[in-house]
Design a protein around this motif. Structure first.
Motif, PDB file in Angstrom:
ATOM      1  N   GLU A 150      41.727  38.792  42.987  1.00 10.96           N
ATOM      2  CA  GLU A 150      40.325  38.327  42.228  1.00 10.96           C
ATOM      3  C   GLU A 150      40.918  38.608  40.887  1.00 10.96           C
ATOM      4  O   GLU A 150      39.699  38.685  39.895  1.00 10.96           O
ATOM      5  N   MET A 151      41.993  39.173  40.573  1.00 13.11           N
ATOM      6  CA  MET A 151      42.201  40.095  39.363  1.00 13.11           C
ATOM      7  C   MET A 151      43.496  39.550  38.553  1.00 13.11           C
ATOM      8  O   MET A 151      44.746  40.141  39.795  1.00 13.11           O
ATOM      9  N   LEU A 199      41.244  49.509  47.835  1.00 17.72           N
ATOM     10  CA  LEU A 199      40.719  50.491  46.940  1.00 17.72           C
ATOM     11  C   LEU A 199      40.108  51.823  46.971  1.00 17.72           C
ATOM     12  O   LEU A 199      40.081  52.973  46.677  1.00 17.72           O
ATOM     13  N   TYR A 217      38.057  50.196  36.238  1.00 16.65           N
ATOM     14  CA  TYR A 217      39.250  49.248  35.442  1.00 16.65           C
ATOM     15  C   TYR A 217      39.135  50.488  34.050  1.00 16.65           C
ATOM     16  O   TYR A 217      38.811  50.142  34.077  1.00 16.65           O
ATOM     17  N   VAL A 234      34.692  46.907  40.659  1.00 15.87           N
ATOM     18  CA  VAL A 234      35.751  48.124  40.869  1.00 15.87           C
ATOM     19  C   VAL A 234      35.756  48.813  39.258  1.00 15.87           C
ATOM     20  O   VAL A 234      35.419  47.241  37.982  1.00 15.87           O
ATOM     21  N   SER A 284      46.973  42.550  48.538  1.00 17.70           N
ATOM     22  CA  SER A 284      45.717  42.517  49.129  1.00 17.70           C
ATOM     23  C   SER A 284      45.432  44.667  48.642  1.00 17.70           C
ATOM     24  O   SER A 284      46.059  45.443  49.398  1.00 17.70           O
ATOM     25  N   ARG A 308      37.968  48.575  51.168  1.00 14.25           N
ATOM     26  CA  ARG A 308      37.523  47.536  50.269  1.00 14.25           C
ATOM     27  C   ARG A 308      38.585  47.535  49.544  1.00 14.25           C
ATOM     28  O   ARG A 308      39.850  47.447  48.708  1.00 14.25           O
ATOM     29  N   LYS A 309      39.283  45.747  49.959  1.00 13.86           N
ATOM     30  CA  LYS A 309      40.032  45.413  49.343  1.00 13.86           C
ATOM     31  C   LYS A 309      39.608  44.448  48.269  1.00 13.86           C
ATOM     32  O   LYS A 309      38.706  43.747  47.973  1.00 13.86           O
ATOM     33  N   LEU A 310      40.801  44.373  47.235  1.00 17.67           N
ATOM     34  CA  LEU A 310      41.045  44.226  46.080  1.00 17.67           C
ATOM     35  C   LEU A 310      42.183  43.177  45.897  1.00 17.67           C
ATOM     36  O   LEU A 310      43.335  43.491  45.828  1.00 17.67           O
ATOM     37  N   LEU A 325      44.889  41.593  43.728  1.00 17.10           N
ATOM     38  CA  LEU A 325      45.427  42.370  42.955  1.00 17.10           C
ATOM     39  C   LEU A 325      46.899  41.627  42.312  1.00 17.10           C
ATOM     40  O   LEU A 325      47.774  41.424  42.929  1.00 17.10           O
ATOM     41  N   ASP A 358      32.714  43.381  38.266  1.00 14.38           N
ATOM     42  CA  ASP A 358      32.517  42.747  39.863  1.00 14.38           C
ATOM     43  C   ASP A 358      33.220  44.075  40.852  1.00 14.38           C
ATOM     44  O   ASP A 358      33.643  44.104  42.023  1.00 14.38           O
ATOM     45  N   GLN A 415      34.999  38.276  36.280  1.00 13.19           N
ATOM     46  CA  GLN A 415      34.851  36.664  37.210  1.00 13.19           C
ATOM     47  C   GLN A 415      34.569  35.375  36.834  1.00 13.19           C
ATOM     48  O   GLN A 415      34.611  34.102  37.346  1.00 13.19           O
TER      49      GLN A 415
END
Ligand code: CDT
Length: 310
Positions: free
Chosen positions: A42-43, A274, A165, A163, A271, A4-6, A8, A161, A115
């Motif tokens: 994305e964050m 997670l 945090y 994830v 990238s 699972r990619k974020l 960041l 979204d 987002q």
């Protein structure tokens, strides 16, 4: 395990001088938000007290500090362009600022914005460093204990979204309890901003240790909790007062994946997989299997160190 990619990003800031307007600062933040998005973010994590200079270094009346440096509303007209850009770009952010709450209490605060440009979480700083009294003999003050109340929201984790945090601020990053309380709520990413003066006014600490202790705290706690840690400095010389840079993104392996090179506005972006933390959380740091809280009682029973137990 499927990854699972974020995307960041950390958006480090160079100095904000006393003469800089909120509008000018927010334009810098929006420019970095756009750059981060273009690089896959994305964050985006912005610093502590990002909208103003690090004013706890100056002695003044509380009322003056609140009038000059605090926000009674978030967003407000000055900061709205950042929220608008987040919604337009479809990117979330973390932002630190001085908050004057509805009941009039002052906090050192961070918000998580999703987002769609909506506030999805709030944190008020718990570990406030420094002092209350004026130290005229010191080269500068560190008056967080004078200007802010201790945060009253705890260390919460917010799902935004898809994830999980956690948030903290600056000095909190040096305390293992900060991360463990959030890891016990299954945090995947802990975000934080910081303003760390290069000089220690309390003892003659070698300057390089300021960066060493910053990095070792982030790396150890990322590994020991199986989490990503994203840390954004405000740094460089603010009206002659230097603060460290070295903003980083740390993987659950404890390794630094990205680090700033400058003491200016600078975006770093990775990238972040997670699921990487899962390897640690299912094995060496499987909390449910291996933690022994019955042997940790002193952590909550005592604040300061005392005698050995009988
Ligand atoms: N802003 C902030 O919390 N700064 C502190 C300086 C205290 S010196 C250890 C920090 O922990 O970086």
């Amino acid at each position: 395990m499927t990854t699972r990619k974020l995307g960041l990003a950390v958006a480090q800031m160079g100095p904000v001088h006393l003469s800089d307007s909120r509008g000018a600062v927010v334009r810098r933040l929006v420019a970095m938000l756009r750059e981060a998005k273009a690089r896959g973010a994305e964050m985006v994590v912005f610093p502590e007290l990002a909208l103003t200079t690090f004013f706890p270094r100056y002695w003044m009346e509380e009322a003056e500090a609140q009038a000059r440096f605090f926000e009674a509303q978030m967003p407000n007209a000055d900061v709205q362009p950042l929220f608008d850009a987040a919604r337009e770009l479809g990117v979330g952010f973390y932002l630190g600022y001085a908050e004057l709450a509805e009941d009039g209490r002052p906090y050192n605060t961070a918000v998580l914005v999703n987002q769609r440009g909506d506030i999805a979480g709030k944190y008020r700083k718990i570990h406030l460093p420094g002092h209350v009294e004026h130290k005229p003999e010191a080269p500068f003050q560190h008056l967080e204990k004078k200007y802010f109340d201790v945060g009253d929201l705890g260390f919460r984790v917010f799902e935004s979204d898809a994830v999980k945090y956690g948030m903290c601020l600056c000095n909190d990053r040096r305390w293992p309890e900060t991360y463990r309380v959030m890891a016990l709520q299954s945090a995947e990413v802990v975000m934080l901003g910081y303003n760390t003066p290069s000089l220690n006014i309390h003892w003659n600490e070698p300057v390089h240790l300021r960066t060493t202790t910053h990095l070792v705290s982030l790396q150890a706690n990322a590994y020991q909790n199986g989490i990503w840690v994203a840390a954004a400095a405000k740094c460089g010389s603010e009206d002659g007062h230097h603060m460290i840079g070295s903003s980083v993104i740390v993987a659950p392996t404890g390794e630094i994946v990205a680090r700033t090179l400058t003491e200016e506005d600078e975006v770093i972006c990775v990238s972040a997989d997670l699921t990487l933390g899962e390897h640690f959380r299912q094995h060496v740091f499987n909390f449910a299997k291996h933690r022994r809280p019955e042997h940790y009682r002193l952590i909550v029973d005592r604040v300061g160190a005392g005698d050995p137990l009988p």
